[in-house]
Design an enzyme around this catalytic site. Structure first.
Site, PDB file in Angstrom:
ATOM      1  N   LYS A  87     -11.126 -62.392 -39.328  1.00  0.00           N
ATOM      2  CA  LYS A  87     -12.497 -62.189 -38.782  1.00  0.00           C
ATOM      3  C   LYS A  87     -13.661 -63.091 -39.676  1.00  0.00           C
ATOM      4  O   LYS A  87     -13.691 -62.809 -40.889  1.00  0.00           O
ATOM      5  CB  LYS A  87     -12.998 -60.916 -38.472  1.00  0.00           C
ATOM      6  CG  LYS A  87     -13.785 -60.964 -37.227  1.00  0.00           C
ATOM      7  CD  LYS A  87     -14.031 -59.760 -36.643  1.00  0.00           C
ATOM      8  CE  LYS A  87     -14.862 -59.330 -35.640  1.00  0.00           C
ATOM      9  NZ  LYS A  87     -15.476 -58.078 -35.404  1.00  0.00           N
TER      10      LYS A  87
HETATM   11  O1  G3P Z   1     -17.190 -55.635 -33.560  1.00  0.00           O
HETATM   12  C1  G3P Z   1     -18.225 -56.526 -32.992  1.00  0.00           C
HETATM   13  C2  G3P Z   1     -18.972 -55.998 -31.778  1.00  0.00           C
HETATM   14  O2  G3P Z   1     -18.109 -55.312 -30.994  1.00  0.00           O
HETATM   15  C3  G3P Z   1     -19.959 -54.876 -32.277  1.00  0.00           C
HETATM   16  O3  G3P Z   1     -20.792 -54.178 -31.298  1.00  0.00           O
HETATM   17  O4  G3P Z   1     -22.037 -52.430 -30.664  1.00  0.00           O
HETATM   18  O5  G3P Z   1     -22.320 -53.286 -32.987  1.00  0.00           O
HETATM   19  O6  G3P Z   1     -23.059 -54.423 -30.922  1.00  0.00           O
HETATM   20  P1  G3P Z   1     -22.050 -53.654 -31.685  1.00  0.00           P
END
Ligand code: G3P
Length: 235
Positions: A87
């Site tokens: 990533k």
């Molecule tokens: O892993 C990336 C993403 O899905 C993170 O989401 O909830 O931290 O905005 P969030």
């Protein structure tokens, strides 16, 4: 559209549990989730994850902030497992596009997940530096865009249109806020959605009737008013 569900988590017990589920086709992590899960040694912790999740695709993020180290971390992380997607954030902390990193790792046949994407313009920049054979996931952060009052859907639709000719590219709906996001992702033809465990469990229970939902709601209110011994009494 058959949108694949990935699980967005770094916690070992949860990975163990969700890896057994047929509905879960892969995993994504990020440095914040790793920290929350208590990871101290990034390599050791990642290897523990990979010991549990041996086949399903799993994204592990580089955490360097300069080209040279992003590339060297990416190359090392890639050797940890055949199911690993490296990533890479679309820009570094100075807002410099990581195109060089993406290009070099992609040229080296390393599967990538480009993260922190918010616009189709960024998708276009990514597509401009990759080949048409090595797998690349592009993660668009829907929830965080919504939190900032932006509609992410047009960016997804444009990104999917742009990447149509790239059979090696999948657009991923990241930053999920509610179970309904899964249906939205399906509706627009997004290839993957990455979902936190608690929301996956809600998706598994989709299909309650309106009657059942009404009764659950009414009963919930009634139960709470009884617990609080609410009374309307003039005296
Ligand atoms: O892993 C990336 C993403 O899905 C993170 O989401 O909830 O931290 O905005 P969030």
């Amino acid at each position: 559209m058959n949108t694949k569900i990935f699980c967005d988590i770094a916690e070992l017990d949860q990975i163990k549990k969700f890896n057994k589920k047929k509905i879960v086709k892969g995993f994504t992590t990020n440095p914040s989730l790793m920290r929350k899960a208590g990871a101290k040694d990034y390599k050791n912790y990642s290897k523990k994850i990979l010991n549990i999740c041996k086949d399903k695709p799993i994204s592990l993020e580089v955490f360097a902030d300069d080209y040279k180290n992003m590339i060297s971390q990416g190359k090392k992380i890639n050797t940890w497992g055949k199911n690993v997607y490296v990533k890479v954030p679309v820009v570094n902390s100075k807002n410099i596009f990581t195109g060089k990193v993406i290009k070099e790792l992609n040229n080296d046949n390393i599967k990538l997940n480009i993260t922190a994407v918010y616009s189709a313009k960024q998708t276009k920049k990514i597509l401009d530096v990759i080949n048409k054979k090595t797998k690349v996931i592009i993660s668009i952060f829907a929830g965080r865009a919504g939190d900032a009052g932006k509609d992410p859907i047009p960016e997804f639709i444009k990104s999917m249109k742009l990447s149509k000719k790239f059979k090696n590219v999948e657009i991923l709906w990241a930053s999920v806020r509610e179970p309904y996001n899964y249906l939205q992702a399906k509706q627009i033809g997004c290839q993957i959605i990455t979902v936190p465990p608690s929301i996956i469990e809600k998706i598994e229970k989709f299909g309650k009737s309106s009657k059942k939902l009404t009764l659950e709601t009414v009963n919930g209110f009634l139960k709470d008013s009884r617990k609080s011994k609410f009374k309307i009494d003039d005296k």
